[in-house]
Design a protein around this motif. Structure first.
Motif, PDB file in Angstrom:
ATOM      1  N   MET A  86     -54.785 -31.914  56.911  1.00  0.00           N
ATOM      2  CA  MET A  86     -54.335 -30.616  56.450  1.00  0.00           C
ATOM      3  C   MET A  86     -54.042 -30.722  54.953  1.00  0.00           C
ATOM      4  N   SER A  87     -54.568 -29.776  54.202  1.00  0.00           N
ATOM      5  CA  SER A  87     -54.373 -29.818  52.759  1.00  0.00           C
ATOM      6  C   SER A  87     -52.941 -29.421  52.389  1.00  0.00           C
ATOM      7  N   ASP A  88     -52.576 -29.730  51.167  1.00  0.00           N
ATOM      8  CA  ASP A  88     -51.209 -29.440  50.713  1.00  0.00           C
ATOM      9  C   ASP A  88     -50.936 -27.949  50.685  1.00  0.00           C
ATOM     10  N   LEU A  89     -51.932 -27.154  50.283  1.00  0.00           N
ATOM     11  CA  LEU A  89     -51.732 -25.712  50.208  1.00  0.00           C
ATOM     12  C   LEU A  89     -51.549 -25.099  51.586  1.00  0.00           C
ATOM     13  N   SER A  90     -52.372 -25.506  52.543  1.00  0.00           N
ATOM     14  CA  SER A  90     -52.223 -24.953  53.892  1.00  0.00           C
ATOM     15  C   SER A  90     -50.919 -25.405  54.531  1.00  0.00           C
ATOM     16  N   LYS A  91     -50.481 -26.622  54.252  1.00  0.00           N
ATOM     17  CA  LYS A  91     -49.197 -27.103  54.764  1.00  0.00           C
ATOM     18  C   LYS A  91     -48.051 -26.298  54.166  1.00  0.00           C
ATOM     19  N   LEU A  92     -48.124 -26.026  52.868  1.00  0.00           N
ATOM     20  CA  LEU A  92     -47.093 -25.229  52.200  1.00  0.00           C
ATOM     21  C   LEU A  92     -47.042 -23.814  52.761  1.00  0.00           C
ATOM     22  N   LEU A  93     -48.199 -23.195  52.937  1.00  0.00           N
ATOM     23  CA  LEU A  93     -48.238 -21.836  53.478  1.00  0.00           C
ATOM     24  C   LEU A  93     -47.742 -21.791  54.913  1.00  0.00           C
ATOM     25  N   LEU A  94     -48.088 -22.784  55.702  1.00  0.00           N
ATOM     26  CA  LEU A  94     -47.635 -22.828  57.093  1.00  0.00           C
ATOM     27  C   LEU A  94     -46.120 -23.000  57.177  1.00  0.00           C
ATOM     28  N   GLU A  95     -45.563 -23.884  56.355  1.00  0.00           N
ATOM     29  CA  GLU A  95     -44.113 -24.097  56.357  1.00  0.00           C
ATOM     30  C   GLU A  95     -43.363 -22.829  55.956  1.00  0.00           C
ATOM     31  N   THR A  96     -43.827 -22.160  54.923  1.00  0.00           N
ATOM     32  CA  THR A  96     -43.132 -20.958  54.469  1.00  0.00           C
ATOM     33  C   THR A  96     -43.318 -19.810  55.453  1.00  0.00           C
ATOM     34  N   TRP A  97     -44.476 -19.748  56.110  1.00  0.00           N
ATOM     35  CA  TRP A  97     -44.709 -18.720  57.129  1.00  0.00           C
ATOM     36  C   TRP A  97     -43.753 -18.926  58.302  1.00  0.00           C
ATOM     37  N   ILE A  98     -43.545 -20.168  58.708  1.00  0.00           N
ATOM     38  CA  ILE A  98     -42.627 -20.468  59.810  1.00  0.00           C
ATOM     39  C   ILE A  98     -41.201 -20.088  59.452  1.00  0.00           C
ATOM     40  N   ILE A  99     -40.778 -20.403  58.242  1.00  0.00           N
ATOM     41  CA  ILE A  99     -39.415 -20.068  57.808  1.00  0.00           C
ATOM     42  C   ILE A  99     -39.202 -18.559  57.810  1.00  0.00           C
ATOM     43  N   SER A 100     -40.143 -17.825  57.249  1.00  0.00           N
ATOM     44  CA  SER A 100     -39.981 -16.369  57.196  1.00  0.00           C
ATOM     45  C   SER A 100     -40.107 -15.741  58.581  1.00  0.00           C
ATOM     46  N   SER A 101     -40.917 -16.318  59.455  1.00  0.00           N
ATOM     47  CA  SER A 101     -41.020 -15.811  60.821  1.00  0.00           C
ATOM     48  C   SER A 101     -39.706 -15.996  61.575  1.00  0.00           C
ATOM     49  N   MET A 102     -39.077 -17.136  61.375  1.00  0.00           N
ATOM     50  CA  MET A 102     -37.786 -17.372  62.027  1.00  0.00           C
ATOM     51  C   MET A 102     -36.734 -16.398  61.516  1.00  0.00           C
ATOM     52  N   LEU A 103     -36.723 -16.138  60.211  1.00  0.00           N
ATOM     53  CA  LEU A 103     -35.768 -15.181  59.661  1.00  0.00           C
ATOM     54  C   LEU A 103     -36.024 -13.772  60.193  1.00  0.00           C
ATOM     55  N   ALA A 104     -37.287 -13.386  60.303  1.00  0.00           N
ATOM     56  CA  ALA A 104     -37.611 -12.061  60.843  1.00  0.00           C
ATOM     57  C   ALA A 104     -37.192 -11.962  62.307  1.00  0.00           C
ATOM     58  N   PHE A 105     -37.390 -13.024  63.076  1.00  0.00           N
ATOM     59  CA  PHE A 105     -36.982 -13.027  64.478  1.00  0.00           C
ATOM     60  C   PHE A 105     -35.464 -12.919  64.605  1.00  0.00           C
ATOM     61  N   ILE A 106     -34.736 -13.646  63.768  1.00  0.00           N
ATOM     62  CA  ILE A 106     -33.267 -13.576  63.782  1.00  0.00           C
ATOM     63  C   ILE A 106     -32.801 -12.170  63.422  1.00  0.00           C
ATOM     64  N   ASN A 107     -33.460 -11.537  62.454  1.00  0.00           N
ATOM     65  CA  ASN A 107     -33.102 -10.166  62.087  1.00  0.00           C
ATOM     66  C   ASN A 107     -33.394  -9.182  63.212  1.00  0.00           C
ATOM     67  N   ALA A 108     -34.502  -9.373  63.923  1.00  0.00           N
ATOM     68  CA  ALA A 108     -34.814  -8.495  65.049  1.00  0.00           C
ATOM     69  C   ALA A 108     -33.778  -8.655  66.165  1.00  0.00           C
ATOM     70  N   ILE A 109     -33.353  -9.885  66.422  1.00  0.00           N
ATOM     71  CA  ILE A 109     -32.311 -10.129  67.425  1.00  0.00           C
ATOM     72  C   ILE A 109     -30.991  -9.513  66.982  1.00  0.00           C
ATOM     73  N   ALA A 110     -30.657  -9.638  65.699  1.00  0.00           N
ATOM     74  CA  ALA A 110     -29.419  -9.035  65.192  1.00  0.00           C
ATOM     75  C   ALA A 110     -29.468  -7.510  65.298  1.00  0.00           C
ATOM     76  N   ALA A 111     -30.614  -6.916  64.994  1.00  0.00           N
ATOM     77  CA  ALA A 111     -30.748  -5.462  65.114  1.00  0.00           C
ATOM     78  C   ALA A 111     -30.639  -5.024  66.564  1.00  0.00           C
ATOM     79  N   LEU A 112     -31.238  -5.788  67.463  1.00  0.00           N
ATOM     80  CA  LEU A 112     -31.136  -5.469  68.885  1.00  0.00           C
ATOM     81  C   LEU A 112     -29.693  -5.570  69.365  1.00  0.00           C
ATOM     82  N   THR A 113     -28.979  -6.577  68.893  1.00  0.00           N
ATOM     83  CA  THR A 113     -27.570  -6.742  69.251  1.00  0.00           C
ATOM     84  C   THR A 113     -26.733  -5.575  68.732  1.00  0.00           C
ATOM     85  N   ILE A 114     -27.007  -5.154  67.517  1.00  0.00           N
ATOM     86  CA  ILE A 114     -26.279  -4.009  66.956  1.00  0.00           C
ATOM     87  C   ILE A 114     -26.523  -2.756  67.791  1.00  0.00           C
TER      88      ILE A 114
END
Length: 114
Positions: free
Chosen positions: A1-29
């Protein structure tokens, strides 16, 4: 895996987790207040996170050494300022993906009104 694809995958995972946490928080509200769930709440929760990540990433990227010889020490190990700059780069890319998720949730809010 190239460095660019690894970087994009890592940042995509981080932002996906944050979006999921926000969706759970909105559902809780919405469960706690007894209102219908809408995607606008999750999108609105992502906007301050985007701003904070943008500021933090820019501050860390500002520590980047401009001279290539100052990025590594004599043994070839990255210096602390270069490591901070690489972390800032990841945070900036994750913030851009989080903004894209915010736009997606906004469009879902338009498509599926409560």
């Amino acid at each position: 895996m190239s460095d660019l694809s690894k970087l994009l995958l890592e940042t995509w995972i981080i932002s996906s987790m944050l979006a999921f946490i926000n969706a759970i928080a909105a559902l809780t509200i919405h469960i706690a207040t007894g209102t219908n769930f809408d995607f606008f709440t999750a999108a609105n929760l992502m906007i301050p996170e985007f701003g904070l990540m943008l500021i933090l990433g820019a501050c860390l990227m500002s520590r980047q050494p401009l001279d290539d010889s100052k990025r590594y020490d004599s043994e070839g190990i990255p210096t602390q300022s270069w490591r901070y700059a690489l972390l800032g780069k990841k945070i900036l890319l994750a913030s851009i993906f989080l903004l894209a998720f915010s736009g997606l949730f906004y469009l879902l809010g338009i498509a599926f009104p409560p």
